[in-house]
Design a protein around this motif. Structure first.
Motif, short mmCIF file in Angstrom:
data_model
loop_
_atom_site.label_atom_id
_atom_site.label_comp_id
_atom_site.label_asym_id
_atom_site.label_seq_id
_atom_site.Cartn_x
_atom_site.Cartn_y
_atom_site.Cartn_z
N LEU A 5 23.78 40.64 -59.12
CA LEU A 5 23.92 41.79 -60.03
C LEU A 5 24.98 42.76 -59.52
CD1 LEU A 5 20.14 42.24 -60.76
CD2 LEU A 5 21.89 41.73 -62.49
N ALA A 6 24.99 42.98 -58.21
CA ALA A 6 25.97 43.91 -57.64
C ALA A 6 27.39 43.42 -57.90
CB ALA A 6 25.73 44.09 -56.14
N THR A 7 27.57 42.10 -57.85
CA THR A 7 28.90 41.56 -58.14
C THR A 7 29.29 41.82 -59.59
OG1 THR A 7 28.53 39.88 -56.45
CG2 THR A 7 30.34 39.49 -57.99
N LEU A 8 28.34 41.68 -60.50
CA LEU A 8 28.63 42.01 -61.91
C LEU A 8 29.01 43.48 -62.06
CD1 LEU A 8 25.86 40.08 -63.91
CD2 LEU A 8 28.21 39.38 -63.46
N VAL A 9 28.32 44.33 -61.32
CA VAL A 9 28.65 45.77 -61.36
C VAL A 9 30.05 46.00 -60.81
CG1 VAL A 9 28.03 48.05 -60.46
CG2 VAL A 9 26.23 46.48 -61.26
N ALA A 10 30.32 45.37 -59.66
CA ALA A 10 31.63 45.57 -59.02
C ALA A 10 32.76 44.99 -59.85
CB ALA A 10 31.63 44.95 -57.62
N GLU A 11 32.46 43.99 -60.65
CA GLU A 11 33.47 43.45 -61.57
C GLU A 11 33.49 44.21 -62.90
OE1 GLU A 11 33.46 38.79 -59.97
OE2 GLU A 11 32.95 39.22 -62.05
N HIS A 12 32.72 45.28 -62.96
CA HIS A 12 32.69 46.15 -64.14
C HIS A 12 32.23 45.40 -65.39
CE1 HIS A 12 34.62 49.10 -61.65
NE2 HIS A 12 35.56 48.22 -61.34
N ARG A 13 31.24 44.56 -65.19
CA ARG A 13 30.68 43.83 -66.33
C ARG A 13 29.32 44.39 -66.71
NH1 ARG A 13 31.34 37.76 -64.19
NH2 ARG A 13 30.36 37.27 -66.19
N MET A 14 28.82 45.31 -65.93
CA MET A 14 27.50 45.88 -66.17
C MET A 14 27.46 47.21 -65.42
SD MET A 14 23.90 44.13 -65.02
CE MET A 14 23.97 42.68 -66.06
N GLU A 15 26.76 48.18 -65.98
CA GLU A 15 26.60 49.46 -65.28
C GLU A 15 25.52 49.31 -64.20
OE1 GLU A 15 28.57 52.04 -65.96
OE2 GLU A 15 29.52 50.89 -67.58
N GLU A 16 25.59 50.15 -63.18
CA GLU A 16 24.63 50.01 -62.10
C GLU A 16 23.19 50.29 -62.56
OE1 GLU A 16 25.92 51.43 -58.28
OE2 GLU A 16 23.86 51.55 -57.54
N TRP A 17 23.03 51.22 -63.51
CA TRP A 17 21.66 51.50 -63.98
C TRP A 17 21.09 50.29 -64.72
CZ3 TRP A 17 20.42 51.25 -69.14
CH2 TRP A 17 21.47 51.34 -70.06
N GLU A 18 21.95 49.54 -65.38
CA GLU A 18 21.48 48.32 -66.03
C GLU A 18 21.09 47.28 -64.99
OE1 GLU A 18 23.80 47.41 -69.95
OE2 GLU A 18 25.29 47.97 -68.44
N ALA A 19 21.91 47.15 -63.98
CA ALA A 19 21.61 46.19 -62.92
C ALA A 19 20.27 46.52 -62.26
CB ALA A 19 22.74 46.19 -61.89
N ALA A 20 20.00 47.82 -62.10
CA ALA A 20 18.73 48.21 -61.50
C ALA A 20 17.55 47.80 -62.38
CB ALA A 20 18.72 49.73 -61.25
N GLU A 21 17.71 47.97 -63.68
CA GLU A 21 16.65 47.50 -64.59
C GLU A 21 16.45 46.00 -64.49
OE1 GLU A 21 17.09 50.58 -68.39
OE2 GLU A 21 16.97 48.43 -68.75
N VAL A 22 17.55 45.27 -64.50
CA VAL A 22 17.46 43.81 -64.43
C VAL A 22 16.84 43.38 -63.10
CG1 VAL A 22 18.73 41.62 -64.49
CG2 VAL A 22 19.39 43.48 -66.04
N ALA A 23 17.24 44.03 -62.01
CA ALA A 23 16.69 43.68 -60.69
C ALA A 23 15.17 43.83 -60.68
CB ALA A 23 17.32 44.54 -59.60
N HIS A 24 14.71 44.89 -61.27
CA HIS A 24 13.25 45.10 -61.35
C HIS A 24 12.60 44.00 -62.20
CE1 HIS A 24 9.46 46.89 -62.78
NE2 HIS A 24 9.46 47.55 -61.62
N ASP A 25 13.23 43.67 -63.30
CA ASP A 25 12.67 42.64 -64.17
C ASP A 25 12.62 41.30 -63.46
OD1 ASP A 25 12.33 44.48 -66.21
OD2 ASP A 25 14.24 44.04 -67.17
#
Lengths: 472, 472, 472
Positions: free
Chosen positions: B440-460
């Protein structure tokens, strides 16, 4: 376009992250200079027996290298134009300088390929060239290389020493007299050039001249190779002869990995059928399968390490085959099964820790699914490195990334260059060392392994595992 | 060699790039402490029912772990030497301390494998060890672990609580009385230990003792399980019994993913054939196929989540099977088709949003080609995590890298540890959380997802999806 | 939840390492603004012929996009609810605003998918939206988009110009009159909208209405398409008609890549069988196979570039097919063989440098094993880009990482968007350019290629190779 510099960067092929790259550099420093163990390949033993100079750039680097001419051919360049000779053709040969010019003008086709890396290494490290190969620099290259080849430093034995080769293995048919190997042994030169027993011409009923081969097999061994008992005895004798001349391994290049566990009576009946003129494809396949199992049994007795190289559909392009013969870049990989195919052989010999069977594949889908699970369980199995089309930085990475989780490092056997292209051997081993160090460095940077452990593994992958697995 | 420190680095398994690692750390911080949902596995419910202490290091960590002993076996170490007992063997047992010494002396074999990570976690976090396992430290390890196991803090229930397990699911045959689960429920202890309905012994005509199993099945249910109507009724009764004892899921471990859509008359005729002694492999396969469809139909009625675990060729090594029995590290993955195989079942039930079928595979080639396209379309299908041989950092990355583009995250169901190795459960879930956060962090760093979204997905991925998919 | 900003970061999809990212930026800067060559896709030529406005957000962006609605359907949302109409249904239509609200409320399902990237680009670049799509912003989105569509700037031709499309190719059946293309040509508008010859409806005996199609084929050509000679002549005439109307290519969407090399007599006999009502699946497959070879032969004559798109099992979900028809997100990829399947065609035409056959696949396992080796040898073969399910950042990376070692860059043909989703075309080409620049930058950072070389290759991959391969 002006001339572009040719440089081999010290960090080439290392991971891009600065911290990982720093670890990679430290790991690589300790393995870069290790001697080369080349346990499987196709160099010509006559080179080392006669130590005659190579002729010119095209004859050395272009015409024998199917990686190179297949790419040129794929872009519409006729094989004749780069100096390959149609069978039975007595017409005028192509000027090797002209053939070289075609390579030079099309060198951009190799961007991103391993051939580009190997050739650039040969140009820069081998011949001291410092500008890129282009149409403009073609003649400069041709002259520089061809002149160097005439000097003593570029004779085969001198290159062998300069390349720091500790041992190299060639591949011969059971019908070979091993005269070149014997000449090397008698010469007093210290270079170790071993042979490997490659019995395809007398095992594959579909091989060109199979019956003639069996006749010659009988002649060489004093056995009746047209009877099954004599046929097996002939194998045993030639294996012993190869071993006495230094061989530590056999090699088997079958279309599939199929093995069989026939009874003696079934095997005899099958042998009777395949030695007739009209062998069926099913019988041919079953006989090859049965012989893999028989060869494993003989390895139990004589200790030769067994290599299985399955999965190439040879001579896919019938027109090229008819005009130019074998090994013209037209062999194609096919989907290959191992889990079912090897079961009969493994049922007989798979649990023997003293036996070593090294498996190769042209079908990477089996890495994680079949080969690693098999080699991570059966004592007799080890994994050969990324092979042929997959002998590339990406191919090597895929190999480690797919195999390691299940087979670890110690069910693998280091690197094979598997090449006819003698001058590229150091470059090929160097690529493998760089990629393995980069892979290990990433494990260290991800805190999955300590750096001292990675250094041990790097040494093992670069040197010790090949030596040990192939009993060198 | 002096003793080497054993450390679990806080950043282990995180991507190496500093920016991505920083994002990973932030994502991981929020999921690291979430309770463990373990919806599929093979721990023994008796542990939690009786809460008796484990015996010693070898019996707990070595002899039940096929990941570990298959690697040792692959390098020529006899299974007997590490304490596995041949069937019917009354001979002298191996000293568990000696068995442990063999593991210790060969611990380098596990470099780069997930077993190494899981074990190191158990050693460091579980037992407070701070030096690496080597021949030198073998006895130190053995004593420290064995002593700890005798203390109350290392009883199964205490570990369950310490590991922050919210719910764990074991797997039982329909012939199981669920006595252990009932004892747990009656004990007043709050730990949730559920069962799952695994009917292979009464569905697979090739299972050892199939006829005896049907006899017992009849006995337990009061149905005539040798007639098709009674057989189906017996399933319904046992499924209801399992559900009443807490089960929310079923599990099906078939050789292939084949399903069938036979008519009632065809199914009855087939059942008559497979309950005879001389069942053909084709009939056995077809019956298993038909029963997957029947089980899906029953799930439509009783709401049990259905898991399909196909593709293992069990007991590939006949010699090991005959001497040591099942589950000895000799199961091998095979190529598995889903697109054609599941079509009959999906034609009946695939469009039902209320049904949940969770698909697993040992053949990663189907990730992008078959499983993601199927699960990204059919409402009934969800994707189980990287399984068994692919339960590794690389395997998990391949899973996300191949599945996400077509199936997204919300057709997946979080992590399964699928293990007998109770002490490694936190380590296994931790690996999955680390890898998913890194992805997920790589998606964030590649600007494909916001960090708050990644945090939601990580929890899920770490918690919510498993709970929801398995109805826990 | 408050409204979240929607931003398209300049560095999106670039590798995360700062040095590699810097190289990527430099490479991308030179290709970002290149005109779009879209040599294969499914936009409707009527849009450009009539230049009528699009109706509303749902009708433009949701209902025609099977990538989007298959994901919603997989999570239990009925297709009717998002406005897809069951065949023959005269019931009340869904309010498009309500359909849009369903997409908005479920937009999180697309996290990590290419659809998310494409849609976000359309929202931000196409319509100037600067907050994320959520349940909260659904009506804002719907109104903003629907209002914009009514303005001249959002007419098809205006968008074509704004998107800097140099040429776009649609796909038509031989039974199409090409009236829209002729209207465009006669209109004076300068946009190049070409057609491609897609003969599946008259080549696949299992296509709906095959016999009717042949009747219409006869009518359009004046040939008797129910006799083999007339049938082939009809193809030649329609191909010539398509070429005269601008076509430079054909396209073939077969279930497999099978080709055949039947004699004329065999082909005639086969044709007689497949034109009867009760065609067998075997005959249908063989006829499609033979026709691929025939089409290649016609391409030898008329110069049309041939595209082969095999491997989709169409309409896997019978219920969805019966209710909603084709192209409803229920096509599934299947394992596809090329090495054996293409051999008959290649034996006839594979060595012709003047012929161009572009191969696609939905089975990525063939990238390194079959497609790259074939295209790296046969002069007639080129490799189409990552396709359909694999048209994603990860899919494109897998393509380059698996193909380049053996086929290089110059046996590939740039990007195809293959889409009906007109508004997303710039976003799709932009993704491909970004990923290719990132791949090249990594080669530069690993010192495997000079940056000036990478810049040349980036230009070729983004623009020149497609133009050249498709003769545009």
């Amino acid at each position: 376009m002006s001339m572009r510099p040719l440089t081999l960067h010290d960090d080439r092929l290392f991971p891009v992250d600065p911290d990982v790259r720093a670890i990679t550099r430290r790991l690589y420093k300790h393995v870069a200079g290790l001697p080369i163990i080349s346990p499987h390949g196709h160099t010509d033993p006559q080179w080392f027996a006669d130590d005659a100079p190579f002729a010119n750039a095209s004859e050395l680097l272009l015409q024998p290298d199917h990686y190179v001419f297949r790419m040129l051919y794929s872009q519409g360049i006729p094989l004749e134009a780069i100096g390959l000779k149609p069978a039975g053709d007595g017409g005028p040969a192509v000027d090797p300088r002209e053939a070289w010019r075609i390579l030079a003008a099309n060198y951009h086709l190799f961007r991103g390929t391993p051939s580009r890396m190997w050739l650039d290494w040969v140009f820069a490290e081998g011949f001291g060239l410092d500008v890129q190969l282009t149409a403009e620099t073609s003649d400069l290259y041709y002259d520089r290389i061809t002149e160097a080849l005439a000097t003593p430093a570029f004779r085969p034995r001198a290159l062998f020493d300069r390349f720091n080769i500790e041992v190299i293995t060639t591949t011969e048919s059971p019908l070979d007299t091993l005269a070149h190997h014997q000449k090397i042994a008698a010469s007093g030169w210290q270079g170790r050039v071993l042979t490997a027993y490659r019995p395809d011409p007398v095992i594959d009923p579909e091989f060109e001249g199979f019956a003639d081969n069996l006749a010659r097999f009988s002649e060489l061994t004093g056995e009746d190779a047209f009877g099954y008992a004599g046929y097996l005895a002939a194998h045993r004798k030639r294996r012993a002869f190869f071993a006495a001349n230094g061989a530590t391994s056999t090699d088997h290049g079958h279309p599939t990995a199929l093995t069989a566990g026939l009874s003696r009576a079934e095997a005899e009946a099958l042998f009777a059928r395949v030695t007739r003129a009209d062998v069926s494809p099913q019988d041919a396949e079953l006989f090859r399968a049965q012989m893999l199992t028989e060869m494993a049994g003989m390895s139990m007795d004589d200790g030769l390490v067994m290599q299985i190289h399955p999965g190439a559909l040879r001579n896919h392009n019938r027109d090229v085959f008819e005009r130019f013969g074998r090994d013209k870049g037209a062999d194609m990989p096919t989907r290959t099964d191992y889990v079912h195919a090897l079961r009969p052989l493994l049922a007989r010999y798979g649990n023997a820790p003293a036996l070593t069977i090294i498996l190769f594949t042209l079908d990477e889908t089996v890495y994680a699914r079949e080969l690693a699970p098999l080699a991570g369980h059966y004592p007799a199995l080890k994994l050969g490195p990324a092979w042929w089309f997959h002998d590339s930085p990406e191919g090597m990475r895929r190999f480690r990334l797919s195999m390691t989780e299940t087979a670890g490092f110690y069910n693998t056997v280091g690197f094979n260059d598997d090449t006819r292209a003698f001058l590229s051997i150091p470059a090929r081993h160097d690529v493998a060392r760089r990629i393995d160090c980069g892979f290990l460095a990433t494990l260290v940077a991800e805190h999955r392994m300590e750096e001292w452990e990675a250094a041990e593994v790097a040494h093992d992958l670069s040197y010790a595992l090949a030596k040990q697995a192939y009993k060198l």
